[in-house]
Design an enzyme around this catalytic site. Structure first.
Site, PDB file in Angstrom:
ATOM      1  N   ALA A  67       0.871  -1.172   0.000  1.00 11.14           N
ATOM      2  CA  ALA A  67       0.000   0.000   0.000  1.00 11.14           C
ATOM      3  C   ALA A  67       0.909   1.223   0.000  1.00 11.14           C
ATOM      4  CB  ALA A  67      -0.870  -0.005   1.252  1.00 11.14           C
ATOM      5  N   GLY A 112       0.704  -5.145   0.674  1.00 12.92           N
ATOM      6  CA  GLY A 112      -0.404  -5.220  -0.281  1.00 12.92           C
ATOM      7  C   GLY A 112       0.007  -5.800  -1.624  1.00 12.92           C
ATOM      8  N   GLU A 115      -0.093  -9.443  -1.101  1.00 16.07           N
ATOM      9  CA  GLU A 115      -1.530  -9.772  -1.001  1.00 16.07           C
ATOM     10  C   GLU A 115      -2.184  -9.765  -2.387  1.00 16.07           C
ATOM     11  OE1 GLU A 115      -1.981  -6.695   2.066  1.00 16.07           O
ATOM     12  OE2 GLU A 115      -3.004  -8.207   3.275  1.00 16.07           O
ATOM     13  N   GLU A 135       4.118  -5.379   7.260  1.00 21.83           N
ATOM     14  CA  GLU A 135       3.233  -4.428   7.948  1.00 21.83           C
ATOM     15  C   GLU A 135       3.586  -4.250   9.418  1.00 21.83           C
ATOM     16  OE1 GLU A 135       2.215  -6.723   5.809  1.00 21.83           O
ATOM     17  OE2 GLU A 135       0.675  -5.883   4.497  1.00 21.83           O
TER      18      GLU A 135
HETATM   19  N1  CO8 Z   1       4.599   3.355  -0.355  1.00 21.32           N
HETATM   20  C1  CO8 Z   1       5.013   4.554  -0.812  1.00 21.32           C
HETATM   21  N2  CO8 Z   1       6.232   4.754  -1.329  1.00 21.32           N
HETATM   22  C2  CO8 Z   1       7.056   3.695  -1.396  1.00 21.32           C
HETATM   23  C3  CO8 Z   1       6.699   2.428  -0.925  1.00 21.32           C
HETATM   24  C4  CO8 Z   1       5.402   2.272  -0.391  1.00 21.32           C
HETATM   25  N3  CO8 Z   1       4.942   1.098   0.023  1.00 21.32           N
HETATM   26  N4  CO8 Z   1       7.753   1.582  -1.094  1.00 21.32           N
HETATM   27  C5  CO8 Z   1       8.728   2.309  -1.663  1.00 21.32           C
HETATM   28  N5  CO8 Z   1       8.321   3.586  -1.840  1.00 21.32           N
HETATM   29  C6  CO8 Z   1       9.071   4.690  -2.423  1.00 21.32           C
HETATM   30  C7  CO8 Z   1      10.142   5.176  -1.456  1.00 21.32           C
HETATM   31  O1  CO8 Z   1       9.590   6.073  -0.506  1.00 21.32           O
HETATM   32  C8  CO8 Z   1      11.111   5.813  -2.417  1.00 21.32           C
HETATM   33  O2  CO8 Z   1      10.593   7.073  -2.786  1.00 21.32           O
HETATM   34  P1  CO8 Z   1      11.567   8.383  -2.795  1.00 21.32           P
HETATM   35  O3  CO8 Z   1      12.568   8.063  -3.867  1.00 21.32           O
HETATM   36  O4  CO8 Z   1      10.620   9.472  -3.138  1.00 21.32           O
HETATM   37  O5  CO8 Z   1      12.166   8.474  -1.421  1.00 21.32           O
HETATM   38  C9  CO8 Z   1      11.027   4.933  -3.666  1.00 21.32           C
HETATM   39  O6  CO8 Z   1       9.775   4.232  -3.574  1.00 21.32           O
HETATM   40  C10 CO8 Z   1      12.134   3.897  -3.756  1.00 21.32           C
HETATM   41  O7  CO8 Z   1      12.142   3.173  -2.543  1.00 21.32           O
HETATM   42  P2  CO8 Z   1      13.443   3.011  -1.606  1.00 21.32           P
HETATM   43  O8  CO8 Z   1      14.344   4.193  -1.783  1.00 21.32           O
HETATM   44  O9  CO8 Z   1      12.979   2.709  -0.234  1.00 21.32           O
HETATM   45  O10 CO8 Z   1      14.119   1.733  -2.322  1.00 21.32           O
HETATM   46  P3  CO8 Z   1      15.081   0.675  -1.627  1.00 21.32           P
HETATM   47  O11 CO8 Z   1      15.647  -0.124  -2.753  1.00 21.32           O
HETATM   48  O12 CO8 Z   1      16.016   1.324  -0.675  1.00 21.32           O
HETATM   49  O13 CO8 Z   1      14.097  -0.267  -0.759  1.00 21.32           O
HETATM   50  C11 CO8 Z   1      12.101  -1.528  -0.329  1.00 21.32           C
HETATM   51  C12 CO8 Z   1      13.110  -1.028  -1.397  1.00 21.32           C
HETATM   52  C13 CO8 Z   1      12.789  -2.526   0.591  1.00 21.32           C
HETATM   53  C14 CO8 Z   1      10.972  -2.202  -1.089  1.00 21.32           C
HETATM   54  C15 CO8 Z   1      11.583  -0.310   0.488  1.00 21.32           C
HETATM   55  O14 CO8 Z   1      11.150   0.684  -0.415  1.00 21.32           O
HETATM   56  C16 CO8 Z   1      10.452  -0.628   1.426  1.00 21.32           C
HETATM   57  O15 CO8 Z   1      10.667  -1.178   2.488  1.00 21.32           O
HETATM   58  N6  CO8 Z   1       9.224  -0.226   1.038  1.00 21.32           N
HETATM   59  C17 CO8 Z   1       8.070  -0.378   1.892  1.00 21.32           C
HETATM   60  C18 CO8 Z   1       7.573  -1.798   1.914  1.00 21.32           C
HETATM   61  C19 CO8 Z   1       6.404  -1.944   2.871  1.00 21.32           C
HETATM   62  O16 CO8 Z   1       6.510  -1.726   4.051  1.00 21.32           O
HETATM   63  N7  CO8 Z   1       5.243  -2.341   2.318  1.00 21.32           N
HETATM   64  C20 CO8 Z   1       4.053  -2.574   3.092  1.00 21.32           C
HETATM   65  C21 CO8 Z   1       3.200  -1.341   3.149  1.00 21.32           C
HETATM   66  S1  CO8 Z   1       1.827  -1.521   4.242  1.00 21.32           S
HETATM   67  C22 CO8 Z   1       0.708  -2.393   3.348  1.00 21.32           C
HETATM   68  O17 CO8 Z   1       0.937  -2.790   2.226  1.00 21.32           O
HETATM   69  C23 CO8 Z   1      -0.604  -2.606   4.044  1.00 21.32           C
HETATM   70  C24 CO8 Z   1      -1.668  -3.158   3.107  1.00 21.32           C
HETATM   71  C25 CO8 Z   1      -3.015  -3.148   3.744  1.00 21.32           C
HETATM   72  C26 CO8 Z   1      -3.632  -1.779   3.815  1.00 21.32           C
HETATM   73  C27 CO8 Z   1      -5.051  -1.826   4.279  1.00 21.32           C
HETATM   74  C28 CO8 Z   1      -5.891  -0.557   4.262  1.00 21.32           C
HETATM   75  C29 CO8 Z   1      -5.348   0.797   4.014  1.00 21.32           C
END
Ligand code: CO8
Length: 261
Positions: A67, A112, A115, A135
């Site tokens: 998400a 997500g 999922e 999460e």
């Molecule tokens: N949301 C928004 N932006 C994101 C997300 C995300 N999930 N993942 C990555 N990005 C963005 C980063 O902020 C970054 O943006 P910017 O360049 O503007 O800073 C860009 O994408 C590149 O990401 P990274 O610089 O972090 O890249 P890395 O190679 O260092 O890391 C990872 C890659 C490991 C994938 C890292 O980006 C990460 O940990 N991302 C988040 C993963 C995460 O926690 N996902 C779960 C989210 S919660 C969820 O999915 C809940 C679902 C249910 C919701 C129910 C109702 C609302």
């Protein structure tokens, strides 16, 4: 069909390829993208020209990194449950589609994103793909069916471990756990396999395929309450200080300091 901002659609020989196209945010699912997916899947279900669907992410780094955390950070206890339910409805629509849906997982499939892949009927991954439900690192739990589908696909013990540790697994481990059907070195090879499978299925009787999907899904109908439990619990998590800390820490690019409040 309204103009799509975050999805690319391509129809080839009766197969619809949907590409989630937000590469700069690792194809994270914001509200706009979820709405567009809902629209496309509603239309696809009744489009007789489409015999199968492939869903993938733009670029080579991510399928979907979850998400959109920047939008998620604004979710409260009041709307957390309904947001989870809305996403669950879309993923349920995908799982119940009357034609086969294959996730071509071309990189990170987290939260997500994992999922979404699990809501599809079949998953094929590149060897660089990574799966996980991180999460808990944000002070919440999965809300789009992850607690249910991960358990159904890989079993309770391993699901508990992955959900509680937030550990990511690579494609080889995902294959070993039967989370994916096949792994290939390149995205092209993944797509080729997906087309090969769908080309075979599209020669079968369409009504029987739809009923087959319903029947296999029926294995899990006793789990219906599990989805409601998950949505309720997701809403409660969104009311905690730890959730605020978890999402703020992600946005500020630091480690969260959870207090259990
Ligand atoms: N949301 C928004 N932006 C994101 C997300 C995300 N999930 N993942 C990555 N990005 C963005 C980063 O902020 C970054 O943006 P910017 O360049 O503007 O800073 C860009 O994408 C590149 O990401 P990274 O610089 O972090 O890249 P890395 O190679 O260092 O890391 C990872 C890659 C490991 C994938 C890292 O980006 C990460 O940990 N991302 C988040 C993963 C995460 O926690 N996902 C779960 C989210 S919660 C969820 O999915 C809940 C679902 C249910 C919701 C129910 C109702 C609302």
């Amino acid at each position: 069909m309204e103009e799509l901002k975050n999805l690319l659609l391509e129809k080839k020989d009766g197969i619809l390829v949907i590409t989630i196209n937000r590469e700069s945010a690792l194809n994270a699912l914001n509200e706009q993208t979820l709405n567009e997916l809902d629209q496309v899947f509603q239309e696809t279900d009744v489009d007789k020209d489409v015999k199968g669907v492939i869903i993938t992410g733009a670029g080579d780094k991510a399928f979907v990194a979850g998400a959109d955390i920047k939008e998620l950070a604004l979710v409260t206890e009041v709307n957390g449950r309904s947001m989870a339910e809305k996403g669950q409805e879309l993923f349920d629509r995908i799982e119940r589609l009357s034609k086969p849906v294959i996730a071509a997982v071309n990189g990170f499939a987290l939260g997500g994103g994992c999922e979404l892949a699990m809501a599809c009927h079949i998953r094929i991954a590149t060897s660089s793909a990574k799966f996980g439900q991180p999460e808990i690192n944000l002070g919440i739990i999965p809300g789009y069916g992850g607690t249910q589908r991960l358990t159904q696909l890989i079993g309770k013990g391993k699901a508990m471990e992955l959900l509680m540790t937030a550990d990511m697994i690579d494609a080889a481990e995902a294959l070993h756990l039967r989370l994916v059907n096949y792994v290939f070195d390149s995205k092209e090879a993944v797509l080729e396999k997906a087309f090969e499978i769908l080309d075979k299925i599209k020669t079968k009787a369409p009504i029987a395929i739809g009923l087959l999907i319903d029947s296999v899904n029926a294995v899990h109908t006793t789990g219906e309450n599990g989805y409601q439990t998950e949505a309720n619990a997701f809403g409660r998590c969104c009311g905690t200080e730890d959730f605020l800390e978890g999402t703020t820490a992600f946005i500020e690019k630091r480690k969260p300091n959870f207090q259990g409040k």
